[in-house]
Design an enzyme around this catalytic site. Structure first.
Site: not given
Ligand code: NAD
Length: 512
Positions: A151, A247, A281
């Site tokens: 992303n 993460e 995110c």
């Protein structure tokens, strides 16, 4: 990238993946899935290069980052072209997320790493204060495996790489197979900056290559990606007793209080949900708006959403969904919500005219926590809005979630916003803005709950690529320990009295 398909070719020993532009559907060529042996070789080259790299001064290492920065700024349009071809995002998004953010972090770590990692004198307490001096030195861990998602393929790859390099490590980077070329640009950039052979190795491939990297004898894994993969990576690291940072995904809530500036809150909700086609995110994945202002807020969100333009070239606001598998998840979440009674106020379908992977910016109302769109990460251009009685209910609903990456609070009373923020289970909270803790390099970034393990960026991030080694120096040349034996009843009685004198009165407190 992109649309990814396995290439079926029995003649070749290597697995290959073909890629296509998600906006235009044009082919982008193929990548090879590198084998475990090739990954081990890459780690071996990095291992060999590491002592010499670690022996350089901070300033010598920083020079490579500065050279990389100069090249990136000169050639930014070419970098943007590659990123846009793999993601279908607007050029402005590629520029802000990749070029601007990378320029900032290269500048920051090149300048600050030395100060943040210099040996640190510790002020000791008690008896040790009298007897010892302690300094902590931050030693590089060795070779870091960096595994990244699609992303934000360039920035999420260059950020951990730059930190690990500045701390004196070598890096083996495995970018996502969905955006392999955008990730590989990091290798190209540092090569052009003259980075010595082996200091940064790039390996290409999918999960198989990523799993091989985790098992290839590295000293730490820096992983960014989904919860499911992160769990597997974490298990493999635990088995090998190597550290990792994970993460992972998020389901960031935004709370709109009764006193919020509704127009700005609506604008930020739209930006937070549709930026990067919702593949963010810390995107705004759910909104809890207080009943008394819910109608007005929702109207403003719908009005702003209606003005967003989708497209392939020229000026547009919301690009393609990057990856075909994500499009299925997005459609599934919206359909599930509608079947359970949600109302579609905008979008709610694939774009009827654009042939690529386009999903219309979607606003949902009448949502509940029984719906997947409120429970699981959608990671697409979907903004569900839920009405709540008051801010307490908003916090309860925000915390009713297995994720805990980021959160947002909108209020004119920033002190109250601060108090609400402290009650939200999230790795970082933004008051009166979309989530942007990741972009504030000084702030530790990471997730609570299933959103991750450990934190990255700034001092925390740099130190995470080091072993903090305390070095104690005895102020009396070690005499007291050298003369320890023989034990005697007299010495024992002396210790008994000393313990009482020291900790039974003010002296111990003073020395502590
Ligand atoms: P993913 O977990 O599918 O893949 C991430 C990377 O892991 C890819 O490079 C992939 O090839 C690799 N991989 C796959 N299987 C592996 C295995 N068994 N061992 C090692 N590596 C393996 O995630 P994705 O779909 O690429 O990325 C989207 C996710 O990333 C979302 O959940 C998003 O929220 C999350 N994300 C988190 C952050 C953060 O900072 N918290 C930032 C960006 C994205």
């Amino acid at each position: 990238m992109a649309i990814v398909r396995s290439v079926v070719d029995n003649a070749s020993e290597r697995r290959r993946l073909s890629l296509a532009n998600p906006a235009t559907l044009e082919p982008l060529g193929e990548i090879e899935v590198q084998s475990a042996a090739e990954v081990r070789d890459a780690v071996g080259r990095a291992r060999k290069a590491q002592p010499e790299w670690a022996a350089l001064s901070f300033d010598q290492r920083a020079r490579y980052l500065r050279r990389a920065l100069a090249i990136l700024l000169d050639e930014q349009d070419r970098y943007v072209d590659v990123i846009v071809s793999e993601s279908g995002k607007p050029r402005t998004e590629a520029r802000s997320m990749a070029i601007f953010a990378a320029s900032d972090l290269l500048t920051y770590y090149a300048k600050r790493a030395e100060r943040l990692l210099r040996p640190q004198k510790l002020r000791l307490h008690g008896v040790m204060r009298v007897m010892k001096r302690c300094r902590i030195v931050y030693r590089p861990l060795g070779v870091i495996g960096v595994i990244t998602p699609w992303n934000g393929p360039f920035v999420l790859s260059i950020n951990p790489t730059a930190q690990a390099l500045m701390a004196g490590n070598c890096v083996v980077l495995k970018p996502s197979e969905v955006t392999p070329r955008s990730g590989a640009l990091v290798g190209e950039l540092f090569r052009a900056a003259g980075l010595p052979e082996g200091v940064l190795e790039i390996v290409t491939g999918d999960g198989e290559t990523g799993a091989a990297l985790v098992e290839a004898g590295v000293d730490k894994i820096s992983f960014t990606g989904s919860v499911a993969t992160g769990r597997r990576v974490g298990e493999a690291c635990a088995r090998q007793l190597i550290p990792c940072t994970l993460e992972l995904g998020g389901k960031d809530p935004m709370i709109v209080c009764a006193d919020a500036d509704l127009d700005r809150a609506a604008g930020a909700a739209v930006a937070g949900a549709f930026f990067n086609a919702g593949h963010y995110c810390s995107g705004t994945e759910r909104v809890y708006v207080v009943e008394s202002v819910a109608d007005e807020f929702t109207e403003r969100v719908v009005e702003r959403t209606g003005k967003l333009r989708q497209g392939v070239t020229g000026e547009f606001d919301v690009g393609a969904v990057f990856w075909q598998d994500q499009l299925e998840i997005i459609e599934h979440h919206v359909n599930d919500a509608v079947e359970r009674g949600a109302r579609v106020l905008a979008g709610g379908r694939r774009h009827p005219e654009l042939k690529g992977l386009f999903y219309e910016p979607t606003v949902l109302a009448g949502v509940t926590h029984e719906m997947q769109v409120m429970r699981d990460e959608t990671f697409g251009p979907v903004l569900p809005i839920m009405r709540v009685a008051d801010e307490d209910e908003a916090v309860r609903m925000a915390n009713d979630c297995r994720y805990g990456l980021g959160a947002m609070v909108w209020t004119r009373d920033t002190r109250r916003g601060f108090e609400l923020a402290r009650r939200i289970d999230a790795g970082g909270v933004c008051i009166n803005d979309m989530s942007m803790v990741y972009g504030v390099l000084e702030a530790p970034f990471g997730g609570m709950k299933e959103s991750g393990v450990g934190q990255v960026n700034g001092e925390t991030g740099l130190k995470g690529y080091c072993f903090a080694q305390p070095i104690l120096t005895d102020r009396f040349g070690g005499r007291q320990t050298a003369d320890r034996y023989p034990y005697s009843a007299k010495a024992d009685e002396g210790l008994r009295r000393f313990a009482r004198t020291l900790y039974g009165g003010p002296l111990g407190r003073w020395l502590s």
